[in-house]
Design a protein around this motif. Structure first.
Motif, PDB file in Angstrom:
ATOM      1  N   LYS A   1     -13.452  61.324  52.600  1.00  0.00           N
ATOM      2  CA  LYS A   1     -12.463  62.048  53.424  1.00  0.00           C
ATOM      3  C   LYS A   1     -11.064  61.748  53.151  1.00  0.00           C
ATOM      4  O   LYS A   1     -10.853  60.471  52.856  1.00  0.00           O
ATOM      5  CB  LYS A   1     -12.945  61.531  54.998  1.00  0.00           C
ATOM      6  CG  LYS A   1     -14.241  62.053  55.424  1.00  0.00           C
ATOM      7  CD  LYS A   1     -14.491  61.993  56.946  1.00  0.00           C
ATOM      8  CE  LYS A   1     -15.686  62.743  57.547  1.00  0.00           C
ATOM      9  NZ  LYS A   1     -15.829  62.236  58.844  1.00  0.00           N
ATOM     10  N   ALA A   2     -10.293  62.735  53.179  1.00  0.00           N
ATOM     11  CA  ALA A   2      -8.895  62.534  52.752  1.00  0.00           C
ATOM     12  C   ALA A   2      -8.681  61.905  51.578  1.00  0.00           C
ATOM     13  O   ALA A   2      -7.505  61.647  51.405  1.00  0.00           O
ATOM     14  CB  ALA A   2      -8.190  61.756  54.032  1.00  0.00           C
ATOM     15  N   GLY A   3      -9.614  62.026  50.488  1.00  0.00           N
ATOM     16  CA  GLY A   3      -9.446  61.711  49.312  1.00  0.00           C
ATOM     17  C   GLY A   3      -9.602  60.109  49.087  1.00  0.00           C
ATOM     18  O   GLY A   3      -9.462  59.602  48.153  1.00  0.00           O
ATOM     19  N   GLU A   4      -9.883  59.299  50.111  1.00  0.00           N
ATOM     20  CA  GLU A   4      -9.916  57.972  50.123  1.00  0.00           C
ATOM     21  C   GLU A   4     -11.149  57.487  49.262  1.00  0.00           C
ATOM     22  O   GLU A   4     -12.233  58.241  49.542  1.00  0.00           O
ATOM     23  CB  GLU A   4     -10.364  57.364  51.552  1.00  0.00           C
ATOM     24  CG  GLU A   4      -8.664  57.406  52.036  1.00  0.00           C
ATOM     25  CD  GLU A   4      -7.720  56.694  51.604  1.00  0.00           C
ATOM     26  OE1 GLU A   4      -7.822  55.619  50.966  1.00  0.00           O
ATOM     27  OE2 GLU A   4      -6.487  56.867  51.839  1.00  0.00           O
ATOM     28  N   PRO A   5     -10.946  57.071  48.448  1.00  0.00           N
ATOM     29  CA  PRO A   5     -12.382  56.471  47.381  1.00  0.00           C
ATOM     30  C   PRO A   5     -13.462  55.622  48.047  1.00  0.00           C
ATOM     31  O   PRO A   5     -12.993  54.690  48.720  1.00  0.00           O
ATOM     32  CB  PRO A   5     -11.636  55.702  46.278  1.00  0.00           C
ATOM     33  CG  PRO A   5     -10.354  55.242  46.729  1.00  0.00           C
ATOM     34  CD  PRO A   5      -9.945  55.941  47.798  1.00  0.00           C
ATOM     35  N   PHE A   6     -14.703  55.816  47.601  1.00  0.00           N
ATOM     36  CA  PHE A   6     -15.562  54.841  48.195  1.00  0.00           C
ATOM     37  C   PHE A   6     -15.678  53.916  46.876  1.00  0.00           C
ATOM     38  O   PHE A   6     -15.768  53.777  45.600  1.00  0.00           O
ATOM     39  CB  PHE A   6     -17.125  55.670  47.803  1.00  0.00           C
ATOM     40  CG  PHE A   6     -17.162  56.655  48.840  1.00  0.00           C
ATOM     41  CD1 PHE A   6     -17.288  56.455  50.127  1.00  0.00           C
ATOM     42  CD2 PHE A   6     -17.437  57.911  48.357  1.00  0.00           C
ATOM     43  CE1 PHE A   6     -17.324  57.448  51.206  1.00  0.00           C
ATOM     44  CE2 PHE A   6     -17.610  59.029  49.265  1.00  0.00           C
ATOM     45  CZ  PHE A   6     -17.446  58.883  50.627  1.00  0.00           C
TER      46      PHE A   6
END
Length: 204
Positions: free
Chosen positions: A71-76
């Motif tokens: 979400k929102a480009g936040e990386p895992f």
């Protein structure tokens, strides 16, 4: 393993994680201060092997470490990696971004596979594309010797690929760690220097 009957058209040079974010002076690891002279020297050593194999009809395969955006480009980011590399942030190792790409000096790759763990075989299409391409022999290079290289090579070995490892075409953050990994992997893969590999390929 013997390379006596090696067929270049069925051979792939696996370049493990030599990406901008790992190696380039403007990449994520350099920004975080995680650099290594041994790793920085790898592209220039590996390139002649890639060129020689291409000239003989072989394959260049880039496995590219990936931080999958959520979400929102936040990386895992796996907990162990977050602890080890707290500087990693949004857009690092992100598909489609500059940092995720194979270093310019080593392009183009014939096959590119995203990897999300140490082994490039884990939850990826690597085995599928290798089989489709008719590849049965893999020469390993890249980073890190005791991590992504070792895990991917071992997985290739148990899948019955013939394997070789470039002893000076791989690198780690410590020389002793690299040396120990090479000694260990040499029990299941043919060890050779990059210069030896070039001479061997050109003589085919």
């Amino acid at each position: 393993m013997s390379l006596e009957n090696l067929d270049p058209s069925r051979t792939g040079l696996v370049i493990v994680d030599l990406q901008n974010d790992f190696v380039h002076p403007d990449g994520a690891y350099a920004r975080g201060g995680a650099t290594s002279d041994m790793i920085a020297a790898l592209p220039a050593r590996v390139k002649p092997v890639a060129d020689a194999l291409r000239a003989k009809g072989g394959w260049v395969i880039s496995t590219q470490f990936t931080l999958v955006p959520g979400k929102a480009g936040e990386p895992f980011i796996s907990p162990h990696l977050k602890e080890l590399r707290p500087f990693l942030r949004k857009n690092d190792f992100c598909p489609g971004q500059w940092g995720h790409q194979l270093l310019d000096d080593l392009q183009p790759a014939d096959l590119t596979v995203e990897k999300v763990a140490y082994s490039a075989f884990y939850m990826s299409r690597l085995e599928w594309v290798l089989k489709k391409a008719g590849i049965d022999t893999l020469i390993f290079s890249g980073i890190v010797t005791n991590g992504g290289v070792a895990s991917t090579l071992r997985d290739a070995h148990v899948r019955d690929f013939a394997t070789a490892i470039l002893t000076d075409g791989c690198g780690a953050f410590k020389q002793a760690t690299h040396d120990a990994a090479i000694a260990d992997l040499s029990t299941i893969a043919t060890p050779m220097t990059c210069a030896e590999a070039v001479a061997f390929i050109e003589a085919l």
